[in-house]
Design a protein around this motif. Structure first.
Motif, PDB file in Angstrom:
ATOM      1  N   SER A  39       0.820  -1.207   0.000  1.00 62.95           N
ATOM      2  CA  SER A  39       0.000   0.000   0.000  1.00 62.95           C
ATOM      3  C   SER A  39       0.856   1.261   0.000  1.00 62.95           C
ATOM      4  N   HIS A  63      -2.452  -2.744   6.472  1.00 64.03           N
ATOM      5  CA  HIS A  63      -2.622  -2.209   5.117  1.00 64.03           C
ATOM      6  C   HIS A  63      -2.724  -3.318   4.076  1.00 64.03           C
ATOM      7  N   ASP A  64      -2.178  -4.488   4.355  1.00 66.15           N
ATOM      8  CA  ASP A  64      -2.447  -5.645   3.492  1.00 66.15           C
ATOM      9  C   ASP A  64      -3.922  -6.019   3.590  1.00 66.15           C
ATOM     10  N   LEU A  67      -6.452  -4.059   1.612  1.00 61.79           N
ATOM     11  CA  LEU A  67      -6.538  -4.299   0.171  1.00 61.79           C
ATOM     12  C   LEU A  67      -7.503  -5.425  -0.186  1.00 61.79           C
ATOM     13  N   PHE A  72     -13.213  -1.225  -3.338  1.00 61.64           N
ATOM     14  CA  PHE A  72     -12.268  -0.176  -3.719  1.00 61.64           C
ATOM     15  C   PHE A  72     -12.741   1.198  -3.254  1.00 61.64           C
ATOM     16  N   MET A  75     -11.650   2.110   0.208  1.00 57.88           N
ATOM     17  CA  MET A  75     -10.236   2.043   0.557  1.00 57.88           C
ATOM     18  C   MET A  75      -9.692   3.422   0.869  1.00 57.88           C
ATOM     19  N   GLU A  79      -4.250   2.768  -0.151  1.00 59.87           N
ATOM     20  CA  GLU A  79      -4.639   1.596  -0.939  1.00 59.87           C
ATOM     21  C   GLU A  79      -5.093   1.964  -2.354  1.00 59.87           C
ATOM     22  N   ARG A  80      -5.717   3.093  -2.520  1.00 62.25           N
ATOM     23  CA  ARG A  80      -6.269   3.437  -3.841  1.00 62.25           C
ATOM     24  C   ARG A  80      -5.213   3.501  -4.947  1.00 62.25           C
ATOM     25  N   SER A  82      -2.435   1.760  -5.026  1.00 59.09           N
ATOM     26  CA  SER A  82      -1.744   0.472  -5.152  1.00 59.09           C
ATOM     27  C   SER A  82      -2.651  -0.648  -5.657  1.00 59.09           C
ATOM     28  N   TYR A  83      -3.909  -0.624  -5.286  1.00 62.42           N
ATOM     29  CA  TYR A  83      -4.811  -1.723  -5.639  1.00 62.42           C
ATOM     30  C   TYR A  83      -4.863  -1.979  -7.149  1.00 62.42           C
ATOM     31  N   LEU A  91      -3.323 -10.516  -5.084  1.00 61.90           N
ATOM     32  CA  LEU A  91      -4.340 -10.391  -4.041  1.00 61.90           C
ATOM     33  C   LEU A  91      -4.598 -11.736  -3.359  1.00 61.90           C
TER      34      LEU A  91
END
Length: 246
Positions: A39, A63-64, A67, A72, A75, A79-80, A82-83, A91
């Motif tokens: 993240s 933070h894992d 995700l 979404f 988040m 996270e936004r 990185s996702y 994932l």
């Protein structure tokens, strides 16, 4: 036993590359990872492609979890970015991670504390948002029931070792990829390593007990700061550039 502990990579693939090269130069083959891998406003996908093939014993960080446990739209701002970089396989790897783990019989791993992935184990906050070492009794209470002589955690991003009254040792290796952050819960506070280097720890079981060695590794941190700037996350720019939050 001699091994390396890494934590809080947060998508910083250049920092991870530098740390892994330094670990190899130290002649170490075993690495454990204390979570919060991807993240942030950096290179989540490249980090995943570098990290996952290591098959390092890894625990899941807050933070894992963020995700994979919410849509979404819900988040956070770490996270936004990185996702979208993470594949379904990436994932699924996060989903497979345990909350805690053991390396042999004598080493316990968690991200933050044994029972909560979002609580600082060895730090507390003053009303003005300054990190302080938590009273020993409070630290020991969180270690209750853990019989390992070495306990590893991350989350605060600050390298630290705390010996308990029974000589058990808690070690936080610091952050590979994010040397500072600010957050507004429970009060506004800053975590600041004071240097922009990638941090990790080497743990060695010596005749007198566990010997931690903290290592700070230089890498092209300004390239990562520029990437954070392009995402408009200026707290990351400050942390990655200097180790301080402006």
């Amino acid at each position: 036993m001699r091994f390396a502990a890494i934590a809080d990579i947060h998508g910083n693939h250049l920092a991870l590359e530098a740390v892994l090269a330094d670990i190899k130069a130290q002649g170490i083959d075993t690495v454990v990872n204390l979570g919060d891998c991807f993240s942030g406003p950096l290179e989540a996908g490249l980090t995943a492609d570098l990290l996952i093939p290591l098959n390092a014993l890894t625990v899941r960080g807050n933070h894992d979890r963020a995700l994979i446990d919410r849509p979404f739209e819900a988040m956070g701002d770490w996270e936004r970015p990185s996702y979208p970089q993470l594949s379904p396989a990436h994932l699924d790897w996060i989903r497979s991670l345990p909350e805690t783990a053991r390396l042999g019989e004598d080493v316990f791993l968690c991200h933050a504390t044994p029972g909560d992935d979002n609580t600082y184990w060895t730090e507390t906050l003053s009303a003005d948002g300054i990190f302080h070492l938590k009273p020993l009794a409070e630290i020991e209470a969180l270690a209750d029931g853990i019989d390992a002589t070495l306990m590893l955690c991350g989350h605060s991003h600050i390298p630290r070792a705390v010996q308990l009254s029974d000589r058990r040792l808690i070690v936080n290796p610091g952050s590979v990829g994010c040397p500072g952050f600010d957050y507004d819960i429970p009060v506004y506070h800053k975590a600041q390593a004071g240097t922009p280097f990638a941090s990790y720890a080497i743990l060695e079981k010596a005749p007198l007990g566990w010997q931690p060695s903290f290592r700070l590794v230089r890498y092209d941190n300004l390239a990562m700061a520029e990437l954070a700037r392009r995402h408009g996350m200026m707290d990351w720019v400050s942390a990655l550039s200097s180790g301080w939050i402006a």
